[in-house]
Design a protein around this motif. Structure first.
Motif, PDB file in Angstrom:
ATOM      1  N   THR A   1     -22.751  18.211 -68.170  1.00 15.48           N
ATOM      2  CA  THR A   1     -22.509  18.329 -66.857  1.00 15.48           C
ATOM      3  C   THR A   1     -21.506  16.810 -66.526  1.00 15.48           C
ATOM      4  O   THR A   1     -20.987  17.006 -65.780  1.00 15.48           O
ATOM      5  CB  THR A   1     -23.714  17.988 -66.069  1.00 15.48           C
ATOM      6  OG1 THR A   1     -24.925  19.104 -66.429  1.00 15.48           O
ATOM      7  CG2 THR A   1     -23.632  17.654 -64.619  1.00 15.48           C
TER       8      THR A   1
ATOM      9  N   ARG B   1     -19.323  25.827 -66.860  1.00 15.81           N
ATOM     10  CA  ARG B   1     -20.283  26.583 -65.955  1.00 15.81           C
ATOM     11  C   ARG B   1     -21.383  27.415 -66.812  1.00 15.81           C
ATOM     12  O   ARG B   1     -22.487  27.348 -66.482  1.00 15.81           O
ATOM     13  CB  ARG B   1     -19.545  27.289 -65.192  1.00 15.81           C
ATOM     14  CG  ARG B   1     -18.821  26.777 -63.756  1.00 15.81           C
ATOM     15  CD  ARG B   1     -18.098  27.689 -63.047  1.00 15.81           C
ATOM     16  NE  ARG B   1     -17.533  27.084 -61.984  1.00 15.81           N
ATOM     17  CZ  ARG B   1     -17.913  26.764 -60.623  1.00 15.81           C
ATOM     18  NH1 ARG B   1     -19.139  27.063 -60.561  1.00 15.81           N
ATOM     19  NH2 ARG B   1     -17.026  26.266 -59.834  1.00 15.81           N
TER      20      ARG B   1
ATOM     21  N   VAL C   1     -23.875  25.039 -68.475  1.00 13.08           N
ATOM     22  CA  VAL C   1     -24.901  24.366 -67.899  1.00 13.08           C
ATOM     23  C   VAL C   1     -25.843  25.431 -66.984  1.00 13.08           C
ATOM     24  O   VAL C   1     -27.034  25.068 -67.131  1.00 13.08           O
ATOM     25  CB  VAL C   1     -24.098  23.634 -66.522  1.00 13.08           C
ATOM     26  CG1 VAL C   1     -25.011  23.075 -65.395  1.00 13.08           C
ATOM     27  CG2 VAL C   1     -23.279  22.671 -67.241  1.00 13.08           C
TER      28      VAL C   1
ATOM     29  N   ALA D   1     -29.714  25.339 -67.938  1.00 13.50           N
ATOM     30  CA  ALA D   1     -30.531  25.231 -66.638  1.00 13.50           C
ATOM     31  C   ALA D   1     -31.684  26.550 -66.793  1.00 13.50           C
ATOM     32  O   ALA D   1     -32.849  26.410 -66.542  1.00 13.50           O
ATOM     33  CB  ALA D   1     -29.962  25.302 -65.578  1.00 13.50           C
TER      34      ALA D   1
ATOM     35  N   LEU E   1     -33.872  23.307 -60.803  1.00 14.88           N
ATOM     36  CA  LEU E   1     -32.853  24.057 -61.998  1.00 14.88           C
ATOM     37  C   LEU E   1     -32.355  25.205 -61.327  1.00 14.88           C
ATOM     38  O   LEU E   1     -31.288  25.557 -61.862  1.00 14.88           O
ATOM     39  CB  LEU E   1     -33.964  24.093 -63.081  1.00 14.88           C
ATOM     40  CG  LEU E   1     -34.349  22.784 -63.840  1.00 14.88           C
ATOM     41  CD1 LEU E   1     -35.443  23.209 -65.005  1.00 14.88           C
ATOM     42  CD2 LEU E   1     -33.205  22.180 -64.509  1.00 14.88           C
TER      43      LEU E   1
ATOM     44  N   ALA F   1     -29.140  24.365 -59.771  1.00 16.57           N
ATOM     45  CA  ALA F   1     -28.226  24.122 -60.968  1.00 16.57           C
ATOM     46  C   ALA F   1     -27.632  25.511 -61.147  1.00 16.57           C
ATOM     47  O   ALA F   1     -26.480  25.370 -61.381  1.00 16.57           O
ATOM     48  CB  ALA F   1     -28.587  23.187 -61.918  1.00 16.57           C
TER      49      ALA F   1
ATOM     50  N   TRP G   1     -23.624  26.278 -60.648  1.00 19.24           N
ATOM     51  CA  TRP G   1     -22.763  26.283 -61.917  1.00 19.24           C
ATOM     52  C   TRP G   1     -22.666  27.607 -62.402  1.00 19.24           C
ATOM     53  O   TRP G   1     -22.066  28.174 -63.487  1.00 19.24           O
ATOM     54  CB  TRP G   1     -23.321  25.578 -62.936  1.00 19.24           C
ATOM     55  CG  TRP G   1     -22.823  24.138 -63.071  1.00 19.24           C
ATOM     56  CD1 TRP G   1     -21.810  23.440 -63.559  1.00 19.24           C
ATOM     57  CD2 TRP G   1     -23.604  23.174 -62.014  1.00 19.24           C
ATOM     58  NE1 TRP G   1     -21.577  22.427 -63.266  1.00 19.24           N
ATOM     59  CE2 TRP G   1     -22.654  22.026 -62.396  1.00 19.24           C
ATOM     60  CE3 TRP G   1     -24.125  22.947 -61.163  1.00 19.24           C
ATOM     61  CZ2 TRP G   1     -22.693  20.553 -61.802  1.00 19.24           C
ATOM     62  CZ3 TRP G   1     -24.520  21.785 -60.733  1.00 19.24           C
ATOM     63  CH2 TRP G   1     -23.712  20.550 -60.879  1.00 19.24           C
TER      64      TRP G   1
ATOM     65  N   VAL H   1     -22.828  15.140 -56.850  1.00 18.85           N
ATOM     66  CA  VAL H   1     -23.951  16.440 -57.202  1.00 18.85           C
ATOM     67  C   VAL H   1     -23.816  16.696 -58.830  1.00 18.85           C
ATOM     68  O   VAL H   1     -24.891  16.768 -59.326  1.00 18.85           O
ATOM     69  CB  VAL H   1     -23.591  17.827 -56.591  1.00 18.85           C
ATOM     70  CG1 VAL H   1     -24.030  18.804 -57.156  1.00 18.85           C
ATOM     71  CG2 VAL H   1     -23.738  17.729 -54.989  1.00 18.85           C
ATOM     72  N   GLN H   2     -22.619  16.479 -59.517  1.00 18.94           N
ATOM     73  CA  GLN H   2     -22.640  16.551 -60.841  1.00 18.94           C
ATOM     74  C   GLN H   2     -23.441  15.467 -61.573  1.00 18.94           C
ATOM     75  O   GLN H   2     -24.256  15.722 -62.534  1.00 18.94           O
ATOM     76  CB  GLN H   2     -21.168  16.560 -61.458  1.00 18.94           C
ATOM     77  CG  GLN H   2     -20.461  17.878 -61.111  1.00 18.94           C
ATOM     78  CD  GLN H   2     -18.872  17.744 -61.491  1.00 18.94           C
ATOM     79  OE1 GLN H   2     -18.320  16.747 -61.570  1.00 18.94           O
ATOM     80  NE2 GLN H   2     -18.601  19.155 -62.010  1.00 18.94           N
TER      81      GLN H   2
ATOM     82  N   VAL I   1     -27.303  16.148 -61.240  1.00 21.39           N
ATOM     83  CA  VAL I   1     -27.548  17.164 -61.905  1.00 21.39           C
ATOM     84  C   VAL I   1     -27.705  16.890 -63.401  1.00 21.39           C
ATOM     85  O   VAL I   1     -28.663  17.297 -64.115  1.00 21.39           O
ATOM     86  CB  VAL I   1     -26.755  18.472 -61.818  1.00 21.39           C
ATOM     87  CG1 VAL I   1     -27.256  19.561 -62.692  1.00 21.39           C
ATOM     88  CG2 VAL I   1     -27.026  19.103 -60.347  1.00 21.39           C
TER      89      VAL I   1
ATOM     90  N   PHE J   1     -31.156  17.039 -65.291  1.00 21.96           N
ATOM     91  CA  PHE J   1     -31.438  17.672 -66.427  1.00 21.96           C
ATOM     92  C   PHE J   1     -32.191  16.768 -67.629  1.00 21.96           C
ATOM     93  O   PHE J   1     -33.239  17.159 -68.425  1.00 21.96           O
ATOM     94  CB  PHE J   1     -30.114  17.927 -67.531  1.00 21.96           C
ATOM     95  CG  PHE J   1     -29.588  19.297 -67.097  1.00 21.96           C
ATOM     96  CD1 PHE J   1     -29.931  20.665 -67.863  1.00 21.96           C
ATOM     97  CD2 PHE J   1     -28.455  19.451 -66.242  1.00 21.96           C
ATOM     98  CE1 PHE J   1     -29.751  21.530 -67.689  1.00 21.96           C
ATOM     99  CE2 PHE J   1     -28.019  20.704 -65.856  1.00 21.96           C
ATOM    100  CZ  PHE J   1     -28.608  21.854 -66.667  1.00 21.96           C
TER     101      PHE J   1
END
Length: 135
Positions: A46, A63, A66, A70, A89, A92, A96, A112-113, A116, A120
């Motif tokens: 991420t 994408r 991730v 998740a 999760l 996420a 993604w 947001v990134q 997240v 994680f």
């Protein structure tokens, strides 16, 4: 001759794990942190994704990585009965998702990134799956 017969190695003492070591040695509580490695890898992926444009081919790979990690962590959260981690999760996974991609960008997407990535790592540390000792 001693009053107690010798213990067979195949039968562990009560309150101990196989191999004869005590259950609480080195903080062993009978659980595994199976989500730790996917959590760290997802956090790294991420953070690496913050360097890509959301429409670039490199971000498509991020994408996939991730979203898959998740999903793996969601399985571990369900196994650990830590349902509080399933919804974040799942969010996420949706954000993604490489198949039906949301093309988000800007300052809020960067925040947001980072959130997240923290999700994680924190979920990876806190999700503890019960160890199956075969008992």
């Amino acid at each position: 001759m001693s009053p107690n017969p010798p213990r067979r190695p195949s039968s562990p003492a009560p309150g101990s794990r196989p191999g004869g070591r005590p259950a609480d040695r080195y903080g062993d509580d009978g659980t595994l942190r199976s989500a730790l490695v996917p959590g760290i890898l997802g956090g790294i992926a991420t953070l690496v994704g913050t360097g890509f444009s959301s429409s670039s081919g490199g971000f498509t790979v991020i994408r996939y990585v991730v979203a898959i990690l998740a999903l793996i962590m969601m399985v571990f959260a369900v196994q650990a009965k830590a349902f509080v981690w399933v919804l974040p999760l799942a969010a996420a996974v949706v954000l993604w998702n490489p198949v039906v991609a949301f093309h988000l960008h800007g300052t809020w997407w960067g925040i947001v990134q980072l959130l997240v990535a923290a999700l994680f790592v924190v979920a990876g540390v806190l999700i503890k799956v019960p160890a199956d000792d075969g008992r």
